[in-house]
Enzyme design. Structure first.
Site, mmCIF file in Angstrom:
data_model
loop_
_atom_site.group_PDB
_atom_site.id
_atom_site.type_symbol
_atom_site.label_atom_id
_atom_site.label_comp_id
_atom_site.label_asym_id
_atom_site.label_seq_id
_atom_site.Cartn_x
_atom_site.Cartn_y
_atom_site.Cartn_z
ATOM 1 N N HIS A 51 0.815 -1.214 0.000
ATOM 2 C CA HIS A 51 0.000 0.000 0.000
ATOM 3 C C HIS A 51 0.853 1.270 0.000
ATOM 4 C CE1 HIS A 51 -3.818 -2.166 0.815
ATOM 5 N NE2 HIS A 51 -3.022 -2.998 1.467
ATOM 6 N N HIS A 61 -8.330 -7.303 0.521
ATOM 7 C CA HIS A 61 -7.989 -6.259 1.490
ATOM 8 C C HIS A 61 -9.102 -6.044 2.508
ATOM 9 C CE1 HIS A 61 -6.152 -2.750 3.140
ATOM 10 N NE2 HIS A 61 -6.991 -1.878 2.601
ATOM 11 N N GLU A 176 -5.136 4.131 -5.537
ATOM 12 C CA GLU A 176 -4.924 5.078 -4.451
ATOM 13 C C GLU A 176 -3.518 5.666 -4.526
ATOM 14 O OE1 GLU A 176 -8.009 2.965 -1.284
ATOM 15 O OE2 GLU A 176 -5.876 2.441 -1.181
#
Length: 215
Positions: A51, A61, A176
């Site tokens: 991450h 996750h 992300e």
């Protein structure tokens, strides 16, 4: 982020200075062999959470038994994408917050710039996340991928990770820690393939945008 001949690198360079989620495993690099110590090659070894930096989460996750990162499909991570800036704030982002989006037609890949990412070298205290109603609207319009410059598609304090679960449950995926600081709002071609690492809950990604007029 760099741009060359219509290409924009929107992934973060990963180093020991890259902020990790508080409590997660940061990036570190050691050396197994060094030329200056008599070896024939330099050989490094890295340790980090998947991450750290730009990445895609796997369904594993947020739910035991859901697919791990090697099962992430390719199609959601390549194709036409729209970059959309949202106003400052930490309240859930509703449909009004996404008013710059076209009112009709499919939106398969949406990259949201919140201005609360880690590209400046620090971990933000908070960032806005989509409301479930706004996400449901996007899924109805064919959403395959939601990307954010923030560390998570959910709010920092979330323990239920409802946005993650709604994305995966709706057949969509996420990116992300994007670097969208210098990307104007608009449509691009996205190329953001997750690494095929078996059995883990996320995969590092090298994410690129290509200006559509440069094709």
């Amino acid at each position: 982020m760099s741009a060359s001949a219509g290409w924009r690198d929107i992934s973060l360079a990963v180093s020991a200075a890259t902020p990790e989620w508080p409590g997660d495993t940061p990036f570190s690099c050691g050396w197994t062999m060094r030329i200056n110590l008599g070896s024939s090659v330099n050989l490094s070894a890295i340790t980090m959470s998947p991450h750290v930096g730009t990445h895609a989460d796997a369904p594993l996750h947020v739910h035991d038994g859901w697919p791990a990162s090697e099962a992430l499909p390719l199609h959601p991570f390549i194709g036409r994408a729209r970059v959309c800036t949202v106003e400052e704030g930490v309240a859930p982002l509703d449909a009004v917050s996404l008013r710059s989006l076209p009112r009709t037609g499919p939106i398969e890949r949406l990259l949201v710039r919140t201005g609360r990412g880690i590209a400046n070298g620090s971990f933000p205290e908070s960032w806005p996340a989509l409301s479930l109603d706004a996400l449901a609207m996007l899924l109805e319009r064919g959403l395959l991928l939601l990307g954010v410059d923030a560390p998570s598609v959910d709010a920092r304090e979330s323990k239920s990770l409802e946005v993650h679960r709604a994305l995966f449950g709706g057949g969509a995926f996420n990116l992300e820690n994007l670097d969208l600081r210098e990307v104007p709002d608009g449509e691009y071609d996205l190329y953001a393939f997750p690494m095929r690492i078996c059995g883990v809950d996320a995969a590092p990604v090298r994410a690129l945008l290509r200006d559509r007029e440069s094709r």
